[in-house]
Design an enzyme around this catalytic site. Structure first.
Site, PDB file in Angstrom:
ATOM      1  N   GLY A   1      61.246  51.453  65.677  1.00  0.00           N
ATOM      2  CA  GLY A   1      61.065  51.684  67.100  1.00  0.00           C
ATOM      3  C   GLY A   1      59.626  51.992  67.444  1.00  0.00           C
ATOM      4  O   GLY A   1      58.844  52.432  66.593  1.00  0.00           O
ATOM      5  N   SER A   2      59.268  51.733  68.670  1.00  0.00           N
ATOM      6  CA  SER A   2      57.955  52.107  69.188  1.00  0.00           C
ATOM      7  C   SER A   2      58.107  52.282  70.689  1.00  0.00           C
ATOM      8  O   SER A   2      58.968  51.652  71.312  1.00  0.00           O
ATOM      9  CB  SER A   2      56.902  51.038  68.876  1.00  0.00           C
ATOM     10  OG  SER A   2      57.205  49.827  69.555  1.00  0.00           O
TER      11      SER A   2
ATOM     12  N   ARG B   1      56.673  45.195  55.799  1.00  0.00           N
ATOM     13  CA  ARG B   1      57.980  45.383  56.438  1.00  0.00           C
ATOM     14  C   ARG B   1      59.121  45.004  55.496  1.00  0.00           C
ATOM     15  O   ARG B   1      60.140  45.688  55.409  1.00  0.00           O
ATOM     16  CB  ARG B   1      58.057  44.557  57.723  1.00  0.00           C
ATOM     17  CG  ARG B   1      57.259  45.130  58.886  1.00  0.00           C
ATOM     18  CD  ARG B   1      57.517  44.350  60.166  1.00  0.00           C
ATOM     19  NE  ARG B   1      56.982  45.043  61.340  1.00  0.00           N
ATOM     20  CZ  ARG B   1      55.891  44.678  61.985  1.00  0.00           C
ATOM     21  NH1 ARG B   1      55.205  43.597  61.597  1.00  0.00           N
ATOM     22  NH2 ARG B   1      55.481  45.373  63.038  1.00  0.00           N
TER      23      ARG B   1
ATOM     24  N   HIS C   1      66.040  48.540  18.784  1.00  0.00           N
ATOM     25  CA  HIS C   1      66.069  47.647  17.624  1.00  0.00           C
ATOM     26  C   HIS C   1      64.877  46.717  17.555  1.00  0.00           C
ATOM     27  O   HIS C   1      64.880  45.764  16.772  1.00  0.00           O
ATOM     28  CB  HIS C   1      67.378  46.854  17.617  1.00  0.00           C
ATOM     29  CG  HIS C   1      68.559  47.699  17.291  1.00  0.00           C
ATOM     30  ND1 HIS C   1      69.862  47.235  17.369  1.00  0.00           N
ATOM     31  CD2 HIS C   1      68.645  48.987  16.903  1.00  0.00           C
ATOM     32  CE1 HIS C   1      70.690  48.208  17.029  1.00  0.00           C
ATOM     33  NE2 HIS C   1      69.978  49.275  16.744  1.00  0.00           N
TER      34      HIS C   1
END
Length: 493
Positions: A298-299, A384, A161
């Site tokens: 994780g690492s 992150r 509209h």
């Protein structure tokens, strides 16, 4: 941008609402849903509804806006008398031109993977919410815009509209509606196609909305034989102050007929008691969708006491098992862990493209080529937050890195845990992998009510099965133990 989940979404819903939440989330996963937003979606921002928009117009005509039911006709009466629509245009500009912060509902919808929005609203709240969610909106309020495509668009916003910045072209009067099929035929065609192919959720409509008859007629024409299942969330009629019981019962009777008519054309109506219930339902949809995405953090430079081969087998097997259960995996490609996550997720995706999708794996290696340490920290924090914001569950594995000749804790894994908890994710530290994961497991279990306030005996038992241990677990059995924790969380959501 942090996207903490809406509080209160875990409150109990009826079976009907739960079925809708799951069905609509299935549609989100399949990229097969669309939103149709009416005026009510922006009402809580202070934007007037149609009656308030035309109140001064009615007064000028000597009419009582509270006694009028056909507001499109009222706008036409004003145009007939004035022979121009300058006052109507002024009202539109006055009421809709100031940019306001989108509602929580707008923000949730913008965060969800919805690629198509339809609206009869003139305001720009949907576009604003999409922009705040770092998405590119391809906005279309004129026919000529339909043949153009905004590069790298994330969503299309069809404003049937018109737009507040172009009030002369806004669809408002009977003349506008009667000529809509001729002047805006491509919009009708596009809407008909979406209504046939996608599941719509209608928000902000009520039987008093003057646009709904026009919208529903398009649905009726398109889907009159075998309508696709669509949904509408509608506020149950509430008794007004000093309203007579007979009038209230009459309005409830009207609503019941509208609901039956919507069901006839494939639109199932969910009644709620208050507008805040809509936010709770949308928040539950977001939570349900996000909990189908699992962030694996994780690492590891040193896998001890695990052997590297066994550790890689466990990580890849866990990732594969989650994909096979139709979860989506998000990974930041952590040192020593990321390659196995990716290899495990890709195994079923490449093996059976009919059952599994490439979109079930989201790998986002960190932008390491930032020389300035301060800027790199800021960039990593944003990175992150955005990555973790895609998920609803986070699994933490190992968590160490080498510094010179020493193996130290991976501070990045700790940072990701803190971000995940702040954003409302369900956190699962796998303590048996040692290092930071073991520390985080103890942190969760030492203060379980803070992390899982509604933890059941079954959940506690499953979580304690992931405890730090000096006995190397069997990889296959341990994969199932981790998956069980995920499934228990999902079943209690």
């Amino acid at each position: 941008m942090a996207t903490k989940q809406v509080k209160g979404v875990s409150a109990k819903f009826s079976g009907e609402v739960l079925a809708f939440i799951r069905a609509f989330t299935d549609g989100l996963v399949d990229n097969n849903v669309s939103i149709f937003a009416g005026a009510g979606l922006s009402a809580s921002l202070g934007y007037v509804n149609w009656k308030e928009l035309l109140r001064s117009v009615a007064e000028e005509l000597g009419l009582d806006i509270d006694r009028e039911t056909n507001l499109v006709a009222l706008a036409q009466y004003h145009l007939n008398e004035r022979r121009n629509r300058s006052e109507l245009n002024r009202r539109i500009i006055s009421e809709f031109s100031d940019i306001r912060k989108p509602t929580t509902n707008h923000e949730i919808l913008a965060r969800l993977p919805i690629s198509t929005y339809w609206t009869t609203n003139y305001d720009r709240m949907i576009e604003t919410a999409l922009e705040q969610a770092n998405k590119i909106a391809d906005v279309k309020y004129e026919v000529r815009q339909l043949k153009k495509t905004t590069p790298n668009r994330d969503a299309i916003v069809y404003k049937m509209h018109g737009d507040v910045e172009h009030p002369d072209d806004a669809v408002l009067t009977k003349d506008d509606y009667e000529g809509y099929f001729r002047k805006h035929e491509p919009f009708v065609t596009a809407l008909s196609g979406d209504l046939t192919a996608k599941t719509f959720l209608f928000l902000g409509f009520s039987f008093s909305d003057p646009n709904i008859d026009y919208v529903m007629s398009r649905v009726r024409v398109t889907l009159h034989q075998a309508p696709k299942q669509h949904y509408c969330i509608m506020r149950r009629e509430q008794k007004k102050a000093r309203e007579k019981n007979a009038d209230f019962e009459y309005r409830k009777h009207q609503q019941s007929f509208l609901i039956k008519d919507l069901a006839r054309i494939g639109v199932h109506t969910l009644l709620v008691d208050g507008y805040e219930d809509i936010t709770r339902i949308l928040g539950a949809i977001e939570q349900e969708y996000r909990q189908r995405t699992i962030f694996i953090s994780g690492s590891a430079d040193d896998f001890a006491p695990w052997k590297m081969e066994i550790a890689n087998q466990f990580i890849a097997g866990l990732s594969q098992a989650l994909v096979e259960k139709k979860y989506r995996i998000v990974t930041g490609f952590g040192l020593g862990v990321g390659p196995s996550v990716i290899a495990g997720a890709l195994a079923p995706i490449l093996r059976d493209k009919r059952r599994y999708r490439q979109t079930q794996l989201v790998a986002r290696p960190f932008p390491i080529a930032i020389s300035d340490a301060r800027e790199r920290r800021k960039a990593y924090q944003r990175y992150r937050e955005e990555m973790i914001g895609l998920a609803g569950i986070a699994i933490f594995l190992f968590g160490n890195k080498r510094k010179g000749d020493d193996i130290i804790d991976a501070d990045g894994v700790v940072a990701e845990f803190d971000i995940a908890f702040e954003q409302g994710l369900k956190v699962i530290p796998v303590g048996a992998t040692g290092h930071v994961a073991a520390q985080l497991w103890r942190r969760v279990t030492d203060d379980l009510p803070a992390f899982y306030p509604d933890a059941t005996v079954g959940f506690r038992r499953s979580l304690y099965a992931l405890a730090p241990t000096s006995i190397l677990p069997d990889p296959g059995a341990f994969i199932q133990a981790v998956v069980k924790v995920v499934e228990v969380i999902r079943s209690n959501a």
